[in-house]
Design an enzyme around this catalytic site. Structure first.
Site, PDB file in Angstrom:
ATOM      1  CB  SER A 124      -0.922   0.002   1.230  1.00  0.00           C
ATOM      2  OG  SER A 124      -1.832  -1.074   1.195  1.00  0.00           O
TER       3      SER A 124
ATOM      4  NE  ARG B 189       1.721   4.875   8.943  1.00  0.00           N
ATOM      5  CZ  ARG B 189       1.598   3.618   9.354  1.00  0.00           C
ATOM      6  NH1 ARG B 189       0.406   3.050   9.339  1.00  0.00           N
ATOM      7  NH2 ARG B 189       2.635   2.934   9.778  1.00  0.00           N
TER       8      ARG B 189
ATOM      9  CG  HIS C  71      -2.830   3.352   4.249  1.00  0.00           C
ATOM     10  ND1 HIS C  71      -3.271   2.910   5.474  1.00  0.00           N
ATOM     11  CD2 HIS C  71      -2.721   2.245   3.473  1.00  0.00           C
ATOM     12  CE1 HIS C  71      -3.428   1.605   5.445  1.00  0.00           C
ATOM     13  NE2 HIS C  71      -3.103   1.175   4.242  1.00  0.00           N
TER      14      HIS C  71
END
Length: 222
Positions: free
Chosen positions: A26, A49, A52
């Site tokens: 990812s 982050r 994501h």
């Protein structure tokens, strides 16, 4: 494989099974698809982050920040500062085990009488909670995480104009169609020069805000 009469065979899908592999792939995809060149390394980790959490590398294009926001937030947490949250969704998502000093995660929306106080003042509960942060001397040096309520971010700026207290870092990422974009722009344009990170425009929300805080607190280099 023998299939009992009348039963459909169990489908077999081709997918990754190990959590670590899923995370690694990812983050590889995000780094390949997002333009991260303008971010310092510590801010880049936060942005990855957030992408994501949103499932969207284009989030990186809309982020406005001060270069010292990640370092300021991390130092504040290391010194034991509280995390002030505008919603229970944000507060619940923060991973306590990553916090370096068992930091308090504070959301005051369930305070007795808060709804009545908000009604009497003609504002939202989240805005009144900001007043309580100030009245209880919580703001100075805190990490502020606003992921839902534009009124909380607007009112935070109003309160900061009336006090010398300054948060160490503000993750101002409220989501919505009314006031979200404007409140974030107000933070970016504020003469107060508070360390901050926002997602400009309507996008935002608890998941991205939580991701920003957790990345600030984490020792991971992803």
């Amino acid at each position: 494989m023998h299939t009992p009469t009348g039963h459909t065979p169990t489908p077999q899908y081709d997918y990754r099974h190990r959590g670590a592999d899923i995370y690694d792939e990812s983050f590889r995809i995000i780094r390949a698809e997002a333009d991260l060149s303008r971010f310092p390394n510590d801010v880049e980790r936060i942005v990855v982050r957030m992408c994501h959490a949103a499932g969207d590398p284009s989030i990186a294009d809309d982020i406005a920040f001060t270069p010292g926001v990640a370092a300021a937030g991390r130092a504040a947490l290391a010194a034991g500062a509280p995390i002030l949250c505008d919603s229970t969704m944000v507060a619940t998502g923060i991973i306590r085990s990553r916090l370096p000093r068992d930091n308090q995660v504070i959301c005051l929306l369930n305070e007795p009488g808060l709804a009545d106080l908000a009604a009497s003042r003609g504002t939202t509960k989240t805005a009144v909670a900001v007043d309580l942060w100030a009245e209880r001397d919580m703001l100075d040096g805190a990490v502020v995480a606003i992921g839902n309520a534009p009124t909380a971010l607007f009112h935070l700026l109003e309160v900061l104009h009336t006090t010398t207290a300054r948060p160490a870092a503000v993750y101002g990422i409220p989501v919505g169609f009314v006031g979200a974009a404007e409140s974030k722009q107000a933070l970016v344009d504020s003469p107060l020069r508070v360390e901050h990170l926002v997602v400009q425009g309507r996008r935002g929300g608890s998941a991205m805000t939580v991701a920003a805080v957790n990345a600030t607190a984490s020792d991971s280099e992803r």
